[in-house]
Write an enzyme that holds these catalytic residues in place. Sequence first.
Site, PDB file in Angstrom:
ATOM      1  N   ASN A  91     -48.386  90.187  10.234  1.00 54.51           N
ATOM      2  CA  ASN A  91     -47.031  90.350   9.726  1.00 54.51           C
ATOM      3  C   ASN A  91     -47.044  91.314   8.546  1.00 54.51           C
ATOM      4  O   ASN A  91     -48.080  91.879   8.208  1.00 54.51           O
ATOM      5  CB  ASN A  91     -46.441  88.993   9.330  1.00 54.51           C
ATOM      6  CG  ASN A  91     -47.341  88.244   8.368  1.00 54.51           C
ATOM      7  OD1 ASN A  91     -47.560  88.686   7.233  1.00 54.51           O
ATOM      8  ND2 ASN A  91     -47.884  87.116   8.812  1.00 54.51           N
ATOM      9  N   LYS A 170     -62.051  96.389  24.119  1.00 52.22           N
ATOM     10  CA  LYS A 170     -60.669  96.842  23.991  1.00 52.22           C
ATOM     11  C   LYS A 170     -59.943  96.761  25.328  1.00 52.22           C
ATOM     12  O   LYS A 170     -60.446  97.228  26.348  1.00 52.22           O
ATOM     13  CB  LYS A 170     -60.634  98.279  23.477  1.00 52.22           C
ATOM     14  CG  LYS A 170     -59.227  98.847  23.349  1.00 52.22           C
ATOM     15  CD  LYS A 170     -59.246 100.300  22.918  1.00 52.22           C
ATOM     16  CE  LYS A 170     -57.837 100.883  22.902  1.00 52.22           C
ATOM     17  NZ  LYS A 170     -57.835 102.313  22.531  1.00 52.22           N
TER      18      LYS A 170
END
Length: 254
Positions: A91, A170
């Site tokens: 965040n 990834k």
Amino acid sequence: AVAPAMNQAMWSHPATTENIEVLRSRDTLIIDPDNGLQACGDVGPGRLQQPETIVDQLADIFQCGLLAGKKVVLTAGPTREKIDPVRYISNHSSGKMGYALASSLSEAGAKVTVISGPVSLDPPKRCEFISVVSANEMLEASMAAARDADIFIATAAVADYRAVEIADQKIKKKSDKMTLNLSKTPDIVSIVKENNPKLFVLGFAAETQKVEQYAREKLARKNLDAIVANDVSREDIGFNSDDNEALWVELESS
């Protein structure tokens, strides 16, 4: 408090001296001007003191030692929950509010432990500092530090969810859409309070609407002693702002 700045002749004039003494008699703090070269070319007392000097003298007039002998544990900043070696859930928390509170607590005489997620700030001075990344790491550090604490302050913006499975490599962009399975992260402030019922626990609520209502609901739901609510939808006091405005909420007495 007054920090005068003027020409050296004006500063040394009897009328100025008398007026300064009147202010001192009325308990006004006078931050005497500095010596040096002035804009008009004169040299002498009259230069405005350096901001650091003004701040130090102002700080000295406030009552300190209010928390002497108290141990305070404070969480700050965001947490990061890994998705793969490159990506994570997080965040916009900058840690500014938590770090500022930690510094103020230390100045009030408390022994402060800061448990911080990843931020771009220097650790608060005179505080024990513990760096963490994930919610689980913050919970583990919080539980250990809270055992002998007097106050626990949860300013950290803990990510609410984490990936059920973390990819070893990834994840490649192969399609237009990707689905992530998420599970809730531990409710750190509730767990700390539940395991330390005598500990004074102060929570924080970052809200974008119905600020007081949601804060009161969170206060009761988590069995906290008090909560501070921020309206993070406002750009002037939201995430990453140097300014703040908050609402302190306690349970209403019956």
